[in-house]
Design a protein around this motif. Structure first.
Motif, PDB file in Angstrom:
ATOM      1  N   THR A 178      84.298  97.120 -21.093  1.00 21.34           N
ATOM      2  CA  THR A 178      84.568  95.639 -21.990  1.00 21.34           C
ATOM      3  C   THR A 178      84.211  95.496 -23.324  1.00 21.34           C
ATOM      4  O   THR A 178      84.828  95.133 -24.089  1.00 21.34           O
ATOM      5  CB  THR A 178      84.495  94.581 -21.261  1.00 21.34           C
ATOM      6  OG1 THR A 178      82.822  94.486 -21.249  1.00 21.34           O
ATOM      7  CG2 THR A 178      84.201  94.855 -20.119  1.00 21.34           C
ATOM      8  N   GLY A 179      82.698  95.844 -23.802  1.00 19.00           N
ATOM      9  CA  GLY A 179      82.614  95.700 -24.887  1.00 19.00           C
ATOM     10  C   GLY A 179      81.800  94.527 -25.075  1.00 19.00           C
ATOM     11  O   GLY A 179      82.265  93.714 -26.425  1.00 19.00           O
ATOM     12  N   ALA A 180      82.091  93.311 -24.230  1.00 16.94           N
ATOM     13  CA  ALA A 180      81.883  92.399 -24.246  1.00 16.94           C
ATOM     14  C   ALA A 180      80.344  91.942 -24.391  1.00 16.94           C
ATOM     15  O   ALA A 180      79.284  93.317 -24.195  1.00 16.94           O
ATOM     16  CB  ALA A 180      82.365  91.904 -22.543  1.00 16.94           C
ATOM     17  N   MET A 181      79.793  90.894 -25.124  1.00 19.37           N
ATOM     18  CA  MET A 181      78.317  90.292 -25.046  1.00 19.37           C
ATOM     19  C   MET A 181      78.165  89.694 -25.498  1.00 19.37           C
ATOM     20  O   MET A 181      79.202  88.304 -25.334  1.00 19.37           O
ATOM     21  CB  MET A 181      78.978  91.184 -27.041  1.00 19.37           C
ATOM     22  CG  MET A 181      78.137  92.117 -27.750  1.00 19.37           C
ATOM     23  SD  MET A 181      78.098  92.425 -29.312  1.00 19.37           S
ATOM     24  CE  MET A 181      76.702  91.641 -29.612  1.00 19.37           C
ATOM     25  N   ASP A 182      77.529  89.463 -24.445  1.00 17.74           N
ATOM     26  CA  ASP A 182      77.483  87.334 -23.850  1.00 17.74           C
ATOM     27  C   ASP A 182      76.181  87.085 -25.512  1.00 17.74           C
ATOM     28  O   ASP A 182      75.766  87.663 -25.840  1.00 17.74           O
ATOM     29  CB  ASP A 182      76.000  87.599 -22.317  1.00 17.74           C
ATOM     30  CG  ASP A 182      76.919  88.010 -21.606  1.00 17.74           C
ATOM     31  OD1 ASP A 182      77.474  87.531 -21.049  1.00 17.74           O
ATOM     32  OD2 ASP A 182      76.305  89.128 -20.759  1.00 17.74           O
ATOM     33  N   ASP A 183      76.539  85.710 -24.919  1.00 26.49           N
ATOM     34  CA  ASP A 183      75.300  84.969 -26.004  1.00 26.49           C
ATOM     35  C   ASP A 183      73.989  85.361 -25.791  1.00 26.49           C
ATOM     36  O   ASP A 183      73.751  85.149 -24.423  1.00 26.49           O
ATOM     37  CB  ASP A 183      75.915  83.482 -25.870  1.00 26.49           C
ATOM     38  CG  ASP A 183      76.343  83.021 -24.876  1.00 26.49           C
ATOM     39  OD1 ASP A 183      75.180  82.236 -24.940  1.00 26.49           O
ATOM     40  OD2 ASP A 183      77.546  82.445 -24.932  1.00 26.49           O
ATOM     41  N   PRO A 184      73.335  84.685 -26.953  1.00 32.70           N
ATOM     42  CA  PRO A 184      71.887  84.915 -26.654  1.00 32.70           C
ATOM     43  C   PRO A 184      71.015  84.368 -26.186  1.00 32.70           C
ATOM     44  O   PRO A 184      70.186  84.437 -25.016  1.00 32.70           O
ATOM     45  CB  PRO A 184      71.216  84.754 -28.325  1.00 32.70           C
ATOM     46  CG  PRO A 184      72.489  84.887 -29.359  1.00 32.70           C
ATOM     47  CD  PRO A 184      73.836  84.965 -28.810  1.00 32.70           C
ATOM     48  N   GLU A 185      71.621  82.471 -25.976  1.00 32.75           N
ATOM     49  CA  GLU A 185      70.969  82.036 -25.219  1.00 32.75           C
ATOM     50  C   GLU A 185      71.322  82.297 -23.583  1.00 32.75           C
ATOM     51  O   GLU A 185      70.451  82.421 -23.110  1.00 32.75           O
ATOM     52  CB  GLU A 185      71.445  80.552 -24.841  1.00 32.75           C
ATOM     53  CG  GLU A 185      71.737  79.604 -26.053  1.00 32.75           C
ATOM     54  CD  GLU A 185      72.160  80.266 -27.775  1.00 32.75           C
ATOM     55  OE1 GLU A 185      73.262  80.868 -27.969  1.00 32.75           O
ATOM     56  OE2 GLU A 185      71.971  80.364 -28.919  1.00 32.75           O
ATOM     57  N   THR A 186      72.683  82.974 -23.503  1.00 36.29           N
ATOM     58  CA  THR A 186      72.679  83.479 -21.741  1.00 36.29           C
ATOM     59  C   THR A 186      71.909  84.695 -21.863  1.00 36.29           C
ATOM     60  O   THR A 186      71.448  84.720 -20.691  1.00 36.29           O
ATOM     61  CB  THR A 186      74.284  83.690 -21.245  1.00 36.29           C
ATOM     62  OG1 THR A 186      75.147  82.731 -21.746  1.00 36.29           O
ATOM     63  CG2 THR A 186      74.674  84.400 -20.481  1.00 36.29           C
ATOM     64  N   ILE A 187      71.678  85.567 -22.784  1.00 36.08           N
ATOM     65  CA  ILE A 187      70.807  86.775 -22.365  1.00 36.08           C
ATOM     66  C   ILE A 187      69.282  86.638 -22.503  1.00 36.08           C
ATOM     67  O   ILE A 187      69.094  86.567 -21.462  1.00 36.08           O
ATOM     68  CB  ILE A 187      71.022  87.912 -24.118  1.00 36.08           C
ATOM     69  CG1 ILE A 187      72.481  88.256 -23.771  1.00 36.08           C
ATOM     70  CG2 ILE A 187      69.798  89.203 -23.803  1.00 36.08           C
ATOM     71  CD1 ILE A 187      72.826  89.108 -24.798  1.00 36.08           C
TER      72      ILE A 187
END
Ligand code: PMP
Length: 374
Positions: A178-187
């Motif tokens: 998907t090329g999706a990236m989570d935001d740093p807080e979620t990570i």
């Protein structure tokens, strides 16, 4: 001596092979091989040439006789250079690097080192298909957490999927397909969730150089015990050379090295010298080029397709109207357009994966064909 009737070789195959099904992606490759005129957006590798200095370093290494076995964890200069990079980024007391045969080699070693028969491993759906096959190889069970429609991780859902058999979570951001990236807080939340439950977090960071909307963020920054799996295939366009590296708690890396010694033996020795040269190469022009291609394709396709993800890597995961991926792929192939059905990466068949790691002419021809299919 007793003579037996010839055995059907199929009867010799171990039952674990029944859990591995490569038919989805093989169908696309077989079709591609038989087509003369095609627009190919199915390929999962960069289209740019391997950097000249890296090619030269490989040729020199071969010429200079670096053709025998190397130490199992990697040649010292490459290991030391990688260790220095990793230490600069993470500053963890207990983080050791080893060199592997591709990122795939690192994944094989990691899952076989960590997963006991009966253990559960949490994977995200959609996700890179190799994970579930390697979990099966190790005798584990995959537990999938759905991320449709935005392909963002919902940490509460992950927490609900944890049982007393959960051993590991495999995370991949930016992700394939998907090329999706989570935001740093979620990570960071995901990283701490793993730590709080005593679960290993395995982070596949092979696309970390290809981030377009925000900088890369590793879960290892919030969880120092994260096992990172990485490699040179995509960043330096050397998928066929099989060079990767992993880093994590020394005890895990030691066991992975032990297994490497008796499986892969070492990463290809001359390629490790090329890897050392690759560390000196600036690939930012290529990343900028892919950023521009991402924007170009999104601009052409938005309004026509549902588009989730696309913040990194070099894929878009598109939802055609009607949401039937395989049916759409069949029609695309009839028009000479090669793309991959989402079902290769997912329990759902609502999407298709397109790669924008192609020249602009192919990209535009692909966009025309995609829109023409609607
Ligand atoms: N992880 C992901 C998410 C990938 O997409 C790929 C390649 N398609 C790999 C690992 C394997 O890469 P390598 O060529 O380094 O084995």
């Amino acid at each position: 001596m007793t003579h037996h009737a010839p055995k059907d070789p199929g009867d010799w195959i171990a039952s674990r092979m029944n859990h591995i099904d490569a038919s989805g992606i093989r169908r696309i490759f077989d079709l591609a091989a038989g087509m003369d005129q095609k627009v190919d957006l199915s390929i999962g590798q960069p289209h740019f040439a391997t950097p000249p200095s890296v090619r030269r370093a490989l040729a020199d290494a071969v010429e200079n006789g670096h053709n025998g076995y190397s130490p199992s964890p990697g040649i010292p200069p490459l290991r030391e250079a990688l260790q220095q990079q990793v230490d600069t980024r993470h500053q963890h007391d207990d983080r050791r690097v080893m060199v592997t045969s591709g990122t795939s080699g690192g994944l094989v070693l990691a899952l076989c080192t960590l997963v006991n028969p009966g253990d559960e491993v949490i994977l995200f759906d959609p996700g890179f298909m190799m994970y579930r096959h390697l979990v099966a190889l190790a005798g584990g069970t995959s537990v999938t957490v759905d991320t449709y429609p935005e392909f963002r991780v919902d940490v509460d859902r992950v927490e609900k999927a944890i049982t007393d058999r959960t051993k590991a979570i495999v995370y991949n951001s930016p992700g394939n397909p998907t090329g999706a990236m989570d935001d740093p807080e979620t990570i960071d939340d995901l990283a701490r969730l793993a730590a709080d439950h005593g679960i290993v977090l395995i982070s596949d960071e092979i696309y970390s150089r290809f981030c377009y909307d925000r900088p890369f963020h590793s879960p290892a920054s919030a969880n120092p015990q994260t096992l990172v799996i990485d490699g040179f295939s995509k960043s330096h366009s050397m998928t066929g050379w099989r060079l990767g590296f992993s880093h994590g708690p020394a005890e895990i890396i030691d066991q992975m090295t032990k297994l490497q010694q008796f499986t892969f033996v070492c990463a290809p020795h001359p390629v490790q010298w090329a890897g050392l040269a690759a560390l000196e190469v600036d690939i930012s022009d290529h990343v900028q080029d892919y950023h521009r291609k991402r924007d170009r394709l999104v601009q052409r396709l938005s309004g026509h397709f549902g588009i989730g993800g696309g913040a990194g890597a070099f894929y878009l995961f598109l939802e055609p109207p009607g949401g039937n991926g395989n049916e759409f792929v069949n029609r695309a192939i009839q028009q000479g357009l090669l793309i991959v059905p989402g079902s290769v990466f997912s329990q759902r068949d609502s999407h298709v994966r397109v790669s924008f790691a192609v020249d602009d002419e192919t990209l535009d021809a692909g966009a025309d064909l995609l829109i023409g299919l609607l």
